[in-house]
Design a protein around this motif. Structure first.
Motif, short mmCIF file in Angstrom:
data_model
loop_
_atom_site.label_atom_id
_atom_site.label_comp_id
_atom_site.label_asym_id
_atom_site.label_seq_id
_atom_site.Cartn_x
_atom_site.Cartn_y
_atom_site.Cartn_z
N LEU A 132 0.79 -1.22 0.00
CA LEU A 132 0.00 0.00 0.00
C LEU A 132 0.83 1.28 0.00
CD1 LEU A 132 -2.61 -1.04 2.72
CD2 LEU A 132 -2.91 -1.10 0.23
N GLY A 133 2.10 1.17 0.39
CA GLY A 133 2.91 2.37 0.55
C GLY A 133 2.59 3.03 1.88
N GLY A 134 3.34 4.02 2.22
CA GLY A 134 3.18 4.69 3.52
C GLY A 134 1.81 5.30 3.73
N GLU A 135 1.34 6.09 2.75
CA GLU A 135 0.04 6.74 2.90
C GLU A 135 -1.09 5.73 2.94
OE1 GLU A 135 -0.85 10.11 0.41
OE2 GLU A 135 1.28 10.63 0.33
N GLY A 136 -0.99 4.68 2.12
CA GLY A 136 -2.03 3.65 2.11
C GLY A 136 -2.09 2.90 3.43
N LEU A 137 -0.93 2.63 4.00
CA LEU A 137 -0.90 1.93 5.28
C LEU A 137 -1.53 2.78 6.37
CD1 LEU A 137 -0.07 -0.43 7.09
CD2 LEU A 137 2.14 0.69 7.37
N ILE A 138 -1.18 4.06 6.41
CA ILE A 138 -1.77 4.95 7.41
C ILE A 138 -3.29 5.00 7.22
CG2 ILE A 138 -1.92 7.34 8.22
CD1 ILE A 138 0.63 5.88 9.10
N GLY A 139 -3.75 5.02 5.98
CA GLY A 139 -5.19 5.00 5.72
C GLY A 139 -5.85 3.75 6.27
N GLU A 140 -5.19 2.61 6.09
CA GLU A 140 -5.74 1.35 6.62
C GLU A 140 -5.71 1.33 8.14
OE1 GLU A 140 -7.39 -1.22 5.08
OE2 GLU A 140 -7.35 0.27 3.48
N LEU A 141 -4.67 1.88 8.74
CA LEU A 141 -4.64 1.97 10.20
C LEU A 141 -5.77 2.86 10.71
CD1 LEU A 141 -0.81 2.18 10.97
CD2 LEU A 141 -2.35 0.25 11.38
N SER A 177 5.20 -3.64 15.71
CA SER A 177 5.73 -4.30 14.53
C SER A 177 7.18 -3.87 14.32
CB SER A 177 4.91 -3.93 13.29
OG SER A 177 5.44 -4.54 12.14
N PRO A 178 8.15 -4.63 14.88
CA PRO A 178 9.57 -4.24 14.77
C PRO A 178 10.03 -4.05 13.32
CG PRO A 178 9.32 -6.08 16.29
CD PRO A 178 7.98 -5.86 15.64
N ASP A 179 9.58 -4.92 12.41
CA ASP A 179 9.98 -4.78 11.01
C ASP A 179 9.48 -3.47 10.42
OD1 ASP A 179 11.23 -7.23 11.11
OD2 ASP A 179 9.57 -8.31 10.17
N LEU A 180 8.27 -3.12 10.78
CA LEU A 180 7.69 -1.88 10.27
C LEU A 180 8.40 -0.67 10.86
CD1 LEU A 180 5.55 -1.11 8.28
CD2 LEU A 180 3.91 -1.02 10.13
N MET A 181 8.84 -0.77 12.11
CA MET A 181 9.59 0.34 12.71
C MET A 181 10.86 0.60 11.93
SD MET A 181 8.17 1.85 15.25
CE MET A 181 9.51 2.61 16.14
N GLU A 182 11.56 -0.47 11.53
CA GLU A 182 12.77 -0.30 10.75
C GLU A 182 12.46 0.35 9.40
OE1 GLU A 182 14.96 -3.95 10.43
OE2 GLU A 182 14.91 -4.26 12.60
N GLU A 183 11.38 -0.12 8.75
CA GLU A 183 11.00 0.45 7.46
C GLU A 183 10.61 1.91 7.60
OE1 GLU A 183 8.27 -1.71 4.97
OE2 GLU A 183 9.06 -3.62 5.69
N SER A 184 9.89 2.25 8.68
CA SER A 184 9.47 3.64 8.85
C SER A 184 10.67 4.56 9.04
CB SER A 184 8.47 3.78 10.00
OG SER A 184 9.06 3.45 11.22
N GLU A 185 11.72 4.06 9.69
CA GLU A 185 12.95 4.85 9.83
C GLU A 185 13.56 5.11 8.45
OE1 GLU A 185 15.65 3.07 12.63
OE2 GLU A 185 14.11 2.99 14.18
N MET A 186 13.52 4.10 7.57
CA MET A 186 14.06 4.28 6.21
C MET A 186 13.21 5.31 5.45
SD MET A 186 15.28 0.47 4.94
CE MET A 186 13.64 0.12 4.40
N TRP A 187 11.87 5.24 5.59
CA TRP A 187 11.00 6.20 4.91
C TRP A 187 11.30 7.62 5.38
CZ3 TRP A 187 5.96 3.16 6.24
CH2 TRP A 187 5.85 2.05 5.41
N LEU A 188 11.51 7.77 6.70
CA LEU A 188 11.82 9.08 7.26
C LEU A 188 13.15 9.60 6.71
CD1 LEU A 188 11.22 11.41 9.16
CD2 LEU A 188 12.29 10.08 11.01
#
Length: 117
Positions: free
Chosen positions: A20-29, A94-105
């Motif tokens: 979904l990408g970052g924005e799509g994931l936030i929308g789903e959350l 979600s530890p994996d997602l935390m790592e990915e979110s750091e990369m997005w930032l």
């Protein structure tokens, strides 16, 4: 309990983020928050979480586990989760997602500095 398998939502968040990408994931959350929240108060309370937990596959959690989840995410100490607290909690769990979110930032910051420079 033999034959019982517990599946955590954290197993799915990184996959959802990839699809979904970052924005799509936030929308789903945000949609998940809407499913769990108390419609009158606009926050997730213990009662609304217990009543609606099956929507997220959490129906097997005990009352103590649900209360613990609320306490872990409740940053302002009001005993409930607002939308921001819920989204932060989902990322933290979600530890994996935390790592990915750091990369997005990092990528977003690099792009911003390129545009300013």
């Amino acid at each position: 309990m033999a034959g019982t398998k517990t599946v955590d939502f954290q197993d799915y968040l990184p996959t959802m983020a990839d699809k979904l990408g970052g924005e799509g994931l936030i929308g789903e959350l945000c949609n998940g928050f809407q499913l769990l929240m108390d419609q009158e108060n606009g926050v997730i309370t213990f009662e609304s979480l217990k009543r609606n937990s099956a929507h997220l596959g959490l129906q097997g959690l005990s009352d103590d586990e649900l209360r613990s989840m609320l306490r872990e995410g409740d940053m302002d100490g009001d005993g409930a989760l607002n939308q921001m607290e819920f989204c932060v909690l989902m990322f933290r769990l979600s530890p994996d997602l935390m790592e990915e979110s750091e990369m997005w930032l990092e990528e977003a910051l690099q792009q911003e500095f390129k545009h300013q420079g």
